[in-house]
Design a protein around this motif. Structure first.
Motif, mmCIF file in Angstrom:
data_model
loop_
_atom_site.group_PDB
_atom_site.id
_atom_site.type_symbol
_atom_site.label_atom_id
_atom_site.label_comp_id
_atom_site.label_asym_id
_atom_site.label_seq_id
_atom_site.Cartn_x
_atom_site.Cartn_y
_atom_site.Cartn_z
ATOM 1 N N SER A 49 0.827 -1.203 0.000
ATOM 2 C CA SER A 49 0.000 0.000 0.000
ATOM 3 C C SER A 49 0.863 1.256 0.000
ATOM 4 C CB SER A 49 -0.927 -0.016 1.218
ATOM 5 O OG SER A 49 -1.680 1.159 1.284
ATOM 6 N N ALA A 50 1.903 1.277 0.803
ATOM 7 C CA ALA A 50 2.805 2.432 0.844
ATOM 8 C C ALA A 50 3.487 2.633 -0.502
ATOM 9 C CB ALA A 50 3.839 2.254 1.952
ATOM 10 N N LEU A 51 3.902 1.546 -1.129
ATOM 11 C CA LEU A 51 4.537 1.626 -2.440
ATOM 12 C C LEU A 51 3.557 2.166 -3.477
ATOM 13 C CD1 LEU A 51 6.966 1.014 -4.282
ATOM 14 C CD2 LEU A 51 6.050 -1.301 -4.543
ATOM 15 N N MET A 52 2.330 1.698 -3.431
ATOM 16 C CA MET A 52 1.325 2.169 -4.389
ATOM 17 C C MET A 52 1.010 3.650 -4.175
ATOM 18 S SD MET A 52 -1.202 -1.136 -4.476
ATOM 19 C CE MET A 52 -2.364 -0.400 -5.595
ATOM 20 N N ARG A 53 0.911 4.086 -2.914
ATOM 21 C CA ARG A 53 0.683 5.512 -2.637
ATOM 22 C C ARG A 53 1.817 6.364 -3.195
ATOM 23 N NH1 ARG A 53 -0.946 3.707 2.458
ATOM 24 N NH2 ARG A 53 1.074 4.280 3.307
ATOM 25 N N GLU A 54 3.043 5.894 -3.018
ATOM 26 C CA GLU A 54 4.194 6.642 -3.520
ATOM 27 C C GLU A 54 4.165 6.726 -5.049
ATOM 28 O OE1 GLU A 54 7.434 8.953 -3.768
ATOM 29 O OE2 GLU A 54 6.317 8.464 -1.961
ATOM 30 N N ARG A 55 3.843 5.622 -5.690
ATOM 31 C CA ARG A 55 3.792 5.644 -7.159
ATOM 32 C C ARG A 55 2.663 6.530 -7.663
ATOM 33 N NH1 ARG A 55 5.594 -0.353 -9.050
ATOM 34 N NH2 ARG A 55 7.737 -0.137 -8.347
ATOM 35 N N LEU A 56 1.518 6.509 -6.992
ATOM 36 C CA LEU A 56 0.419 7.392 -7.378
ATOM 37 C C LEU A 56 0.814 8.854 -7.203
ATOM 38 C CD1 LEU A 56 -2.720 5.546 -5.990
ATOM 39 C CD2 LEU A 56 -2.205 6.037 -8.382
ATOM 40 N N ARG A 57 1.503 9.151 -6.117
ATOM 41 C CA ARG A 57 1.972 10.515 -5.885
ATOM 42 C C ARG A 57 2.921 10.941 -7.006
ATOM 43 N NH1 ARG A 57 4.265 9.747 -1.201
ATOM 44 N NH2 ARG A 57 2.302 9.866 -0.105
ATOM 45 N N GLU A 58 3.824 10.043 -7.388
ATOM 46 C CA GLU A 58 4.763 10.356 -8.468
ATOM 47 C C GLU A 58 4.026 10.584 -9.784
ATOM 48 O OE1 GLU A 58 7.391 7.020 -8.476
ATOM 49 O OE2 GLU A 58 8.462 7.652 -6.672
ATOM 50 N N GLN A 59 3.033 9.744 -10.082
ATOM 51 C CA GLN A 59 2.263 9.911 -11.315
ATOM 52 C C GLN A 59 1.478 11.219 -11.294
ATOM 53 O OE1 GLN A 59 -0.112 6.412 -11.787
ATOM 54 N NE2 GLN A 59 1.588 5.162 -12.511
ATOM 55 N N HIS A 60 0.923 11.545 -10.158
ATOM 56 C CA HIS A 60 0.175 12.803 -10.031
ATOM 57 C C HIS A 60 1.099 13.993 -10.261
ATOM 58 C CE1 HIS A 60 -2.800 15.639 -8.681
ATOM 59 N NE2 HIS A 60 -1.955 16.116 -7.781
ATOM 60 N N GLN A 61 2.284 13.942 -9.694
ATOM 61 C CA GLN A 61 3.244 15.036 -9.893
ATOM 62 C C GLN A 61 3.661 15.127 -11.353
ATOM 63 O OE1 GLN A 61 6.321 14.077 -7.085
ATOM 64 N NE2 GLN A 61 5.219 14.994 -5.349
ATOM 65 N N ALA A 62 3.864 13.983 -11.995
ATOM 66 C CA ALA A 62 4.251 13.996 -13.411
ATOM 67 C C ALA A 62 3.130 14.572 -14.270
ATOM 68 C CB ALA A 62 4.602 12.580 -13.871
ATOM 69 N N LEU A 63 1.885 14.197 -13.966
ATOM 70 C CA LEU A 63 0.762 14.741 -14.729
ATOM 71 C C LEU A 63 0.596 16.226 -14.464
ATOM 72 C CD1 LEU A 63 -1.911 11.920 -14.399
ATOM 73 C CD2 LEU A 63 -0.752 12.663 -16.483
ATOM 74 N N SER A 64 0.819 16.642 -13.255
ATOM 75 C CA SER A 64 0.713 18.068 -12.926
ATOM 76 C C SER A 64 1.764 18.866 -13.685
ATOM 77 C CB SER A 64 0.879 18.282 -11.425
ATOM 78 O OG SER A 64 -0.196 17.718 -10.729
ATOM 79 N N ALA A 65 2.949 18.332 -13.791
ATOM 80 C CA ALA A 65 4.028 19.016 -14.515
ATOM 81 C C ALA A 65 3.703 19.103 -16.006
ATOM 82 C CB ALA A 65 5.345 18.293 -14.301
ATOM 83 N N GLN A 66 3.048 18.084 -16.551
ATOM 84 C CA GLN A 66 2.687 18.094 -17.972
ATOM 85 C C GLN A 66 1.584 19.098 -18.264
ATOM 86 O OE1 GLN A 66 1.509 14.137 -18.982
ATOM 87 N NE2 GLN A 66 3.598 13.341 -19.047
ATOM 88 N N ASN A 67 0.765 19.393 -17.283
ATOM 89 C CA ASN A 67 -0.375 20.288 -17.478
ATOM 90 C C ASN A 67 -0.033 21.735 -17.122
ATOM 91 O OD1 ASN A 67 -2.147 18.297 -18.357
ATOM 92 N ND2 ASN A 67 -2.683 17.732 -16.275
ATOM 93 N N GLY A 70 0.168 22.342 -13.163
ATOM 94 C CA GLY A 70 -0.841 21.644 -12.377
ATOM 95 C C GLY A 70 -2.216 22.281 -12.395
ATOM 96 N N ALA A 71 -2.611 22.949 -13.500
ATOM 97 C CA ALA A 71 -3.928 23.565 -13.563
ATOM 98 C C ALA A 71 -5.035 22.513 -13.498
ATOM 99 C CB ALA A 71 -4.047 24.384 -14.845
ATOM 100 N N HIS A 72 -4.777 21.350 -13.995
ATOM 101 C CA HIS A 72 -5.754 20.250 -13.980
ATOM 102 C C HIS A 72 -5.413 19.301 -12.848
ATOM 103 C CE1 HIS A 72 -8.534 17.244 -15.491
ATOM 104 N NE2 HIS A 72 -7.589 16.347 -15.337
ATOM 105 N N ARG A 73 -6.409 18.993 -12.025
ATOM 106 C CA ARG A 73 -6.177 18.083 -10.907
ATOM 107 C C ARG A 73 -6.931 16.776 -11.146
ATOM 108 N NH1 ARG A 73 -7.363 20.833 -5.361
ATOM 109 N NH2 ARG A 73 -9.237 19.682 -5.865
ATOM 110 N N LEU A 74 -6.313 15.662 -10.771
ATOM 111 C CA LEU A 74 -6.960 14.364 -10.923
ATOM 112 C C LEU A 74 -8.235 14.279 -10.095
ATOM 113 C CD1 LEU A 74 -3.928 11.891 -10.843
ATOM 114 C CD2 LEU A 74 -5.246 12.636 -12.815
ATOM 115 N N GLU A 75 -8.275 14.978 -8.980
ATOM 116 C CA GLU A 75 -9.457 14.952 -8.134
ATOM 117 C C GLU A 75 -10.664 15.570 -8.821
ATOM 118 O OE1 GLU A 75 -6.561 16.410 -7.067
ATOM 119 O OE2 GLU A 75 -5.800 14.833 -5.763
#
Length: 82
Positions: A49-67, A70-75
């Protein structure tokens, strides 16, 4: 000593108690092993679970950087079933 407590009946009662005690010890050992196994499994699931949370956080940061900052939020995304 009651009148019906002969040595033979006392021996039978003692044997019955010893048998019950042996079964209880067996089940306590079995339950102890099950609890230990569940604890090991829970530890592994918590690590996963901790590993998955970390990977999700990394993916969210990568998507925020692409947008662009971070104007677009996954939430804010609407789930596909809506």
């Amino acid at each position: 000593m009651p009148d019906h407590a002969t040595p033979a009946t006392l021996d039978q009662r003692l044997e019955a108690l010893e048998t019950r005690l042996a079964y209880q010890e067996h089940w306590l050992d079995t339950l102890d092993q099950a609890v230990a196994q569940q604890e090991r499994r829970l530890d592994k699931l918590e690590q996963l679970s901790a590993l998955m949370r970390e990977r999700l956080r990394e993916q969210h940061q990568a998507l925020s950087a692409q947008n662009d900052g971070g104007a677009h939020r996954l939430e804010d995304d609407v789930p596909p079933h809506y």
